[in-house]
Design an enzyme around this catalytic site. Structure first.
Site, PDB file in Angstrom:
ATOM      1  N   ARG A  91       6.342  20.568   5.567  1.00 49.75           N
ATOM      2  CA  ARG A  91       6.488  19.754   4.366  1.00 49.75           C
ATOM      3  C   ARG A  91       6.286  20.596   3.112  1.00 49.75           C
ATOM      4  NH1 ARG A  91       3.551  13.894   4.215  1.00 49.75           N
ATOM      5  NH2 ARG A  91       4.027  14.129   6.419  1.00 49.75           N
ATOM      6  N   SER A 141       7.562  11.385   4.151  1.00 55.22           N
ATOM      7  CA  SER A 141       6.719  10.205   4.331  1.00 55.22           C
ATOM      8  C   SER A 141       6.318   9.593   2.991  1.00 55.22           C
ATOM      9  CB  SER A 141       5.500  10.581   5.171  1.00 55.22           C
ATOM     10  OG  SER A 141       4.749   9.445   5.524  1.00 55.22           O
ATOM     11  N   HIS A 142       5.012   9.554   2.712  1.00 56.99           N
ATOM     12  CA  HIS A 142       4.497   8.899   1.510  1.00 56.99           C
ATOM     13  C   HIS A 142       4.443   9.821   0.299  1.00 56.99           C
ATOM     14  CE1 HIS A 142       1.103  10.894   3.477  1.00 56.99           C
ATOM     15  NE2 HIS A 142       0.636  11.070   2.254  1.00 56.99           N
ATOM     16  N   LYS A 181       9.571  16.223  10.699  1.00 61.18           N
ATOM     17  CA  LYS A 181       8.670  15.839  11.773  1.00 61.18           C
ATOM     18  C   LYS A 181       9.364  16.186  13.080  1.00 61.18           C
ATOM     19  CE  LYS A 181       6.224  12.228   9.233  1.00 61.18           C
ATOM     20  NZ  LYS A 181       5.802  10.812   9.152  1.00 61.18           N
ATOM     21  N   ASP A 183       5.192   2.392   4.259  1.00 62.29           N
ATOM     22  CA  ASP A 183       5.181   3.680   3.558  1.00 62.29           C
ATOM     23  C   ASP A 183       6.607   4.237   3.537  1.00 62.29           C
ATOM     24  OD1 ASP A 183       5.577   4.784   6.116  1.00 62.29           O
ATOM     25  OD2 ASP A 183       4.103   6.375   5.822  1.00 62.29           O
ATOM     26  N   ASP A 187       8.516   6.485   5.165  1.00 62.32           N
ATOM     27  CA  ASP A 187       9.378   6.610   6.343  1.00 62.32           C
ATOM     28  C   ASP A 187       9.110   5.510   7.360  1.00 62.32           C
ATOM     29  OD1 ASP A 187       6.877   7.688   6.972  1.00 62.32           O
ATOM     30  OD2 ASP A 187       7.686   9.117   8.411  1.00 62.32           O
ATOM     31  N   ASP A 239       6.526   4.686   9.155  1.00 58.45           N
ATOM     32  CA  ASP A 239       5.701   4.864  10.355  1.00 58.45           C
ATOM     33  C   ASP A 239       4.270   4.396  10.108  1.00 58.45           C
ATOM     34  OD1 ASP A 239       4.681   6.960   8.827  1.00 58.45           O
ATOM     35  OD2 ASP A 239       4.911   8.475  10.393  1.00 58.45           O
ATOM     36  N   ARG A 240       4.005   3.881   8.901  1.00 55.80           N
ATOM     37  CA  ARG A 240       2.729   3.240   8.585  1.00 55.80           C
ATOM     38  C   ARG A 240       3.018   1.927   7.860  1.00 55.80           C
ATOM     39  NH1 ARG A 240      -0.704   5.539   4.992  1.00 55.80           N
ATOM     40  NH2 ARG A 240       0.881   6.872   4.076  1.00 55.80           N
ATOM     41  N   HIS A 293      -1.263   3.771  11.149  1.00 54.30           N
ATOM     42  CA  HIS A 293      -0.326   4.102  12.224  1.00 54.30           C
ATOM     43  C   HIS A 293      -0.656   3.220  13.428  1.00 54.30           C
ATOM     44  CE1 HIS A 293       1.466   7.888  10.638  1.00 54.30           C
ATOM     45  NE2 HIS A 293       0.306   8.007  10.012  1.00 54.30           N
TER      46      HIS A 293
END
Length: 438
Positions: A11, A96-97, A106, A232, A234, A236-237, A318
């Site tokens: 990242r 992500s966030h 990822k 979030d 992407d 995933d949360r 998650h």
């Protein structure tokens, strides 16, 4: 370069840390390291995710791999595609966030098994730095696949609602739109920020920052919704809000979901060691086996596989399901909560109330120059408790407990304290912070 290769992913800021040339090299290195012949690649809505895809795929194809382009998707959808299409691995292009100027990758092996810093990211970094991939004589190819219909059908299998619940969904201009795009007809959705925009014009796509939840909390109360869900970047949360506009602590949400899962019979469920005591108590009360896990998705997923666990929840929001190749699936989390509301015939606030029985400090971060003497002092002072070091230092007492651990991603010590009373929690919190901060 080394700054972009992190504990759980790759990242950095585009195009300063991560550009097309770097993406192509990472694509080559990923294939060199994994030996993958068929790789699923998905991406989020950031404007630079498309050029990063083109470069990453170019590198993979140059190494002889077939790239299955599933287009824009949520991270859980990329995991689903990895396993469903029987690929040798997958890469999700997302930060992500993080703010809009960030992007990243990822990485997974087959069956959505994550590649972390200790299981391959640092090896991939070395290959990139040394450009030590072998040249491939026959290039691969790029194919396309739309995974969305299959993902929607997968989610719908778990729906047991007897009515349409009114749910406020904060998409944060991001991939939650794809995560639940195939199941919105099962609910009466009241949307917030439901246009894709990788600059995040309304708020940061991070439900851990509680200020980002102000709008959804107000909207839930305004429209009389059954609950709210805030994704979030992407997807995933996810953070959940009860019918009174109150935030459901993410560890307590694990206990809620466990009740729906365990209604189908006994099963093993993992909870991360920062979770309230109410979580394992609830799992056991509903006939489940509760196992504590260390923090971090790569560790939790491995431990789930080792223990044949069907579900795991993490304080960071998650939620992991065996059915989605032991990976995150926030659409399924949303469905499970809706199932529970319909089954129990009670509002979410009443379902959460029995779990709000202890007092938590929340996770408190402290910058510490020299961690070792601090941890040594904590070990000595609290040796009379039930002490263990699954992840950092934990010590349990009859009416309170704490965990202090080093961050995997930042130069911080993270502390969490829980007690039977607010006064005791504050006393022990302050006592520990004095040791940590001097």
């Amino acid at each position: 370069m080394s700054g972009i290769f992190k504990a759980y992913d790759i990242r950095g800021v585009y195009p300063v840390d991560l550009d097309a040339a770097m993406a192509e090299a990472i694509g080559r290195a990923y294939i060199e390291f994994t030996g993958a012949k068929k790789v699923v690649v998905g991406r989020d809505m950031r404007p630079h995710s498309e050029p990063l895809f083109q470069a990453l795929a170019k590198g993979m194809v140059a190494q002889g791999a077939e790239v299955i382009d599933i287009g824009m998707c949520s991270t859980p959808q990329s995991y689903f595609a990895n396993g469903t299409l029987k690929a040798d691995g997958s890469v999700m292009i997302t930060a992500s966030h993080n703010p809009g100027e960030w992007n990243g990758f990822k990485l997974c092996r087959a069956n959505a098994v994550p590649i972390s810093g200790s299981t391959g990211i640092m090896d991939i970094q070395k290959i990139v730095e040394n450009r030590s991939w072998k040249e491939c004589g026959k290039p691969g190819r790029i194919t396309t696949y739309d995974i969305r219909p299959e993902y929607a059908a997968f989610l719908r299998r778990f729906a047991k609602m007897d009515r349409k619940l009114k749910v406020v969904v904060d998409y944060a201009n991001a991939m939650g739109l794809y995560e639940i795009g195939g199941i919105t007809d099962l609910f009466d959705i009241v949307p917030l920020y439901d246009t894709l925009d990788g600059t995040f014009p309304n708020h940061e796509a991070n439900p851990l920052h509680l200020a980002t939840l102000d709008a959804i909390r107000a909207k839930v109360v305004e429209v009389g919704a059954d609950f709210g869900a805030a994704f979030d970047g992407d997807a995933d949360r996810c953070g959940f809000i009860d019918d009174k506009g109150e935030i459901i602590p993410m560890d307590l949400f694990t206990a809620l979901i466990a009740q729906d899962i365990l209604s189908d019979g006994p099963a093993t469920i993992l909870y991360d060691l920062r979770s309230s005591r109410a979580v394992p108590e609830c799992i056991r009360a509903n006939g489940g086996k509760a196992i504590q896990s260390r923090v971090g998705h790569a560790f939790i997923k491995a431990q789930m596989r080792e223990n044949d666990a069907v579900f795991a929840g993490e304080l960071s929001g998650h939620y992991y399901f065996k059915e989605n190749f032991t990976a995150e699936c926030q659409g399924l989390a949303l469905i499970k909560l809706a199932n529970l509301v319909c089954k129990k015939g009670k509002p979410v606030s009443e379902l959460v109330a029995p779990l709000r029985k202890y007092f938590s400090s929340g996770e408190i971060n402290s910058t510490v120059a020299d961690v070792k003497p601090v941890l040594d002092a904590i070990r000595k002072k609290y040796a009379d408790g039930n002490m263990y070091e699954l992840d950092g230092i934990s010590s349990e007492y009859p009416n309170w407990w704490f965990n202090v651990r080093s961050s995997n991603t930042e130069p911080l010590l993270r502390l969490i304290v829980e007690a039977d009373s607010e006064a005791l929690m504050e006393e022990k919190r302050d006592e520990l912070l004095k040791l940590i901060r001097g």
